[in-house]
Motif scaffolding. Sequence first.
Motif, PDB file in Angstrom:
ATOM      1  N   LEU A 194       6.201   9.957  80.499  1.00 22.72           N
ATOM      2  CA  LEU A 194       4.801  10.228  80.169  1.00 22.72           C
ATOM      3  C   LEU A 194       4.015  10.609  81.417  1.00 22.72           C
ATOM      4  N   VAL A 195       3.109  11.574  81.239  1.00 18.19           N
ATOM      5  CA  VAL A 195       2.181  11.977  82.304  1.00 18.19           C
ATOM      6  C   VAL A 195       0.771  11.647  81.833  1.00 18.19           C
ATOM      7  N   MET A 196       0.030  10.948  82.664  1.00 18.27           N
ATOM      8  CA  MET A 196      -1.321  10.556  82.268  1.00 18.27           C
ATOM      9  C   MET A 196      -2.370  11.380  83.010  1.00 18.27           C
ATOM     10  N   ILE A 197      -3.592  11.303  82.555  1.00 17.81           N
ATOM     11  CA  ILE A 197      -4.751  11.746  83.318  1.00 17.81           C
ATOM     12  C   ILE A 197      -5.736  10.594  83.316  1.00 17.81           C
ATOM     13  N   GLY A 204     -15.951   2.222  83.806  1.00 14.89           N
ATOM     14  CA  GLY A 204     -15.493   1.076  83.031  1.00 14.89           C
ATOM     15  C   GLY A 204     -14.116   1.311  82.438  1.00 14.89           C
ATOM     16  N   THR A 205     -13.822   2.563  82.087  1.00  9.19           N
ATOM     17  CA  THR A 205     -12.524   2.890  81.511  1.00  9.19           C
ATOM     18  C   THR A 205     -11.414   2.725  82.541  1.00  9.19           C
ATOM     19  N   ARG A 206     -11.670   3.129  83.773  1.00  7.48           N
ATOM     20  CA  ARG A 206     -10.674   2.971  84.849  1.00  7.48           C
ATOM     21  C   ARG A 206     -10.431   1.483  85.121  1.00  7.48           C
ATOM     22  N   VAL A 207     -11.492   0.694  85.137  1.00  7.13           N
ATOM     23  CA  VAL A 207     -11.349  -0.745  85.354  1.00  7.13           C
ATOM     24  C   VAL A 207     -10.528  -1.369  84.223  1.00  7.13           C
ATOM     25  N   LEU A 208     -10.773  -0.944  82.988  1.00  8.23           N
ATOM     26  CA  LEU A 208     -10.028  -1.467  81.846  1.00  8.23           C
ATOM     27  C   LEU A 208      -8.535  -1.201  82.010  1.00  8.23           C
ATOM     28  N   LEU A 209      -8.166   0.034  82.349  1.00  2.00           N
ATOM     29  CA  LEU A 209      -6.764   0.366  82.558  1.00  2.00           C
ATOM     30  C   LEU A 209      -6.174  -0.462  83.694  1.00  2.00           C
ATOM     31  N   ASP A 210      -6.864  -0.502  84.825  1.00  4.44           N
ATOM     32  CA  ASP A 210      -6.327  -1.201  85.994  1.00  4.44           C
ATOM     33  C   ASP A 210      -6.137  -2.695  85.734  1.00  4.44           C
ATOM     34  N   GLU A 211      -7.044  -3.288  84.968  1.00  4.79           N
ATOM     35  CA  GLU A 211      -6.897  -4.708  84.642  1.00  4.79           C
ATOM     36  C   GLU A 211      -5.670  -4.940  83.760  1.00  4.79           C
ATOM     37  N   ALA A 220       0.581   0.913  89.764  1.00  9.86           N
ATOM     38  CA  ALA A 220      -0.078   2.198  89.526  1.00  9.86           C
ATOM     39  C   ALA A 220       0.721   3.349  90.113  1.00  9.86           C
ATOM     40  N   SER A 221       1.395   3.098  91.224  1.00  5.81           N
ATOM     41  CA  SER A 221       2.158   4.145  91.903  1.00  5.81           C
ATOM     42  C   SER A 221       3.358   4.617  91.095  1.00  5.81           C
ATOM     43  N   SER A 222       3.727   3.849  90.074  1.00  2.86           N
ATOM     44  CA  SER A 222       4.891   4.220  89.263  1.00  2.86           C
ATOM     45  C   SER A 222       4.521   5.149  88.110  1.00  2.86           C
ATOM     46  N   ILE A 223       3.222   5.394  87.908  1.00  2.93           N
ATOM     47  CA  ILE A 223       2.756   6.167  86.754  1.00  2.93           C
ATOM     48  C   ILE A 223       2.485   7.600  87.170  1.00  2.93           C
ATOM     49  N   SER A 224       3.143   8.531  86.541  1.00  2.00           N
ATOM     50  CA  SER A 224       2.942   9.941  86.832  1.00  2.00           C
ATOM     51  C   SER A 224       1.547  10.363  86.375  1.00  2.00           C
ATOM     52  N   GLY A 225       0.774  10.939  87.290  1.00  2.00           N
ATOM     53  CA  GLY A 225      -0.568  11.406  86.965  1.00  2.00           C
ATOM     54  C   GLY A 225      -1.663  10.393  87.203  1.00  2.00           C
ATOM     55  N   TYR A 226      -1.309   9.177  87.649  1.00  2.00           N
ATOM     56  CA  TYR A 226      -2.326   8.135  87.837  1.00  2.00           C
ATOM     57  C   TYR A 226      -3.426   8.591  88.801  1.00  2.00           C
ATOM     58  N   GLY A 227      -3.069   9.315  89.843  1.00  2.00           N
ATOM     59  CA  GLY A 227      -4.049   9.739  90.841  1.00  2.00           C
ATOM     60  C   GLY A 227      -4.847  10.962  90.454  1.00  2.00           C
ATOM     61  N   ARG A 228      -4.570  11.537  89.305  1.00  2.00           N
ATOM     62  CA  ARG A 228      -5.315  12.711  88.838  1.00  2.00           C
ATOM     63  C   ARG A 228      -6.512  12.224  88.028  1.00  2.00           C
ATOM     64  N   GLU A 229      -7.729  12.523  88.491  1.00  2.19           N
ATOM     65  CA  GLU A 229      -8.925  11.936  87.912  1.00  2.19           C
ATOM     66  C   GLU A 229      -9.813  12.969  87.224  1.00  2.19           C
ATOM     67  N   SER A 230     -10.526  12.505  86.210  1.00  2.00           N
ATOM     68  CA  SER A 230     -11.557  13.302  85.551  1.00  2.00           C
ATOM     69  C   SER A 230     -12.738  12.392  85.278  1.00  2.00           C
ATOM     70  N   THR A 231     -13.934  12.971  85.162  1.00  2.00           N
ATOM     71  CA  THR A 231     -15.149  12.146  85.126  1.00  2.00           C
ATOM     72  C   THR A 231     -15.770  11.982  83.740  1.00  2.00           C
ATOM     73  N   SER A 232     -15.045  12.315  82.677  1.00  2.00           N
ATOM     74  CA  SER A 232     -15.609  12.087  81.339  1.00  2.00           C
ATOM     75  C   SER A 232     -14.490  11.904  80.319  1.00  2.00           C
ATOM     76  N   HIS A 233     -14.820  11.215  79.232  1.00  2.00           N
ATOM     77  CA  HIS A 233     -13.869  11.054  78.126  1.00  2.00           C
ATOM     78  C   HIS A 233     -13.497  12.414  77.539  1.00  2.00           C
ATOM     79  N   LEU A 234     -14.482  13.291  77.383  1.00  2.00           N
ATOM     80  CA  LEU A 234     -14.221  14.595  76.783  1.00  2.00           C
ATOM     81  C   LEU A 234     -13.231  15.404  77.609  1.00  2.00           C
ATOM     82  N   ALA A 235     -13.373  15.338  78.932  1.00  2.00           N
ATOM     83  CA  ALA A 235     -12.455  16.076  79.793  1.00  2.00           C
ATOM     84  C   ALA A 235     -11.040  15.516  79.684  1.00  2.00           C
ATOM     85  N   ILE A 236     -10.902  14.201  79.582  1.00  2.00           N
ATOM     86  CA  ILE A 236      -9.589  13.580  79.412  1.00  2.00           C
ATOM     87  C   ILE A 236      -8.963  14.055  78.104  1.00  2.00           C
TER      88      ILE A 236
END
Length: 319
Positions: A194-197, A204-211, A220-236
């Motif tokens: 799986l590749v994530m964005i 708050g969404t990033r904090v939820l995932l990280d928790e 986090a380093s084991s997840i493909s795409g973890y470091g690729r960021e976007s600033t809205s739900h719609l963009a994700i």
Amino acid sequence: MDNNTALTPQEVADILKIAKNTVYELIKRGELNSYRVGKKVRVDITDVNEYKNRTKSMKINPSAVPDNLNANPAYVQFYKEPAQNSGFVICGQDIMLDILSRHLQMHPYGVPALRSYVGSYNGLYELYHGNVHMATAHLWDGDTGQYNIPYVKRMLPGVPAVIIHLASRFQGLYVAHGNPKGITGWEDFRRKDLVMINREKGSGTRVLLDEHLRRLGIPASSISGYGRESTSHLAIASTIARGGADIGVGNEKSGQQVKGIDFIPLQTERYELVIKKEDIKKAPYITVLEILNSQEFRLELEGIGGYDLSELGKIIAET
């Protein structure tokens, strides 16, 4: 329009896109100059322009921003003069805050509101430093299972605060329509296929995932795409819909706006407003509380859909 033009209160209201009663309130509070011709109130166009310029948000030269803000581009984009000098600033990203700002501006005892579109963590940081008047948060603490209260206590040390509930929303996973990868929950972030964005740090969404990753022991380093960021739900959601990623975290409401997305609900989050307790009895804040508890505001949010408004306007904690 000639600089010497005299305007009626209604003409001023039309220019500023506010109610005529608000114009009278601005005059009464001394924020807008006026004079009388007989029994009629008049305002010079030059005074209207001065008022507009005085309440505009400032364009910031990045070199002029304090060093402690330069490390985060979000601060550079939305940084303003301290709140007392820059208008009434409401911090947060949900569309309901745009609606709240409009109601606040149109209210007879309201004020023009400025919006700062940064995430929950950064919003509390700005509230602590006095750069915004109100911040919103949906920050989940994995140790207590609580939303917001633990973060407000930690991020506003020594500052009594009031937390006011706005709405509850479903948070979960965005996947492609039909869920071709068979994704079911947080454990799927262990998968190598799986590749994530991701959302930006401080949201708050990033904090939820990280928790959840912390609780599950998933690096986090084991997840493909973890470091690729976007600033809205719609963009994700949009990225996943067009095949740019397999999985992302967001809320149900935003996912419904993107064709080709399925939503997997995982938990109910609490979206809440945070105000310094010393401000709660000041005029603009009283007006905000009145709006939050008004039928008009509730009906408008119900018309949009996607929110549980059963506790809207309720003070749920003081820290």
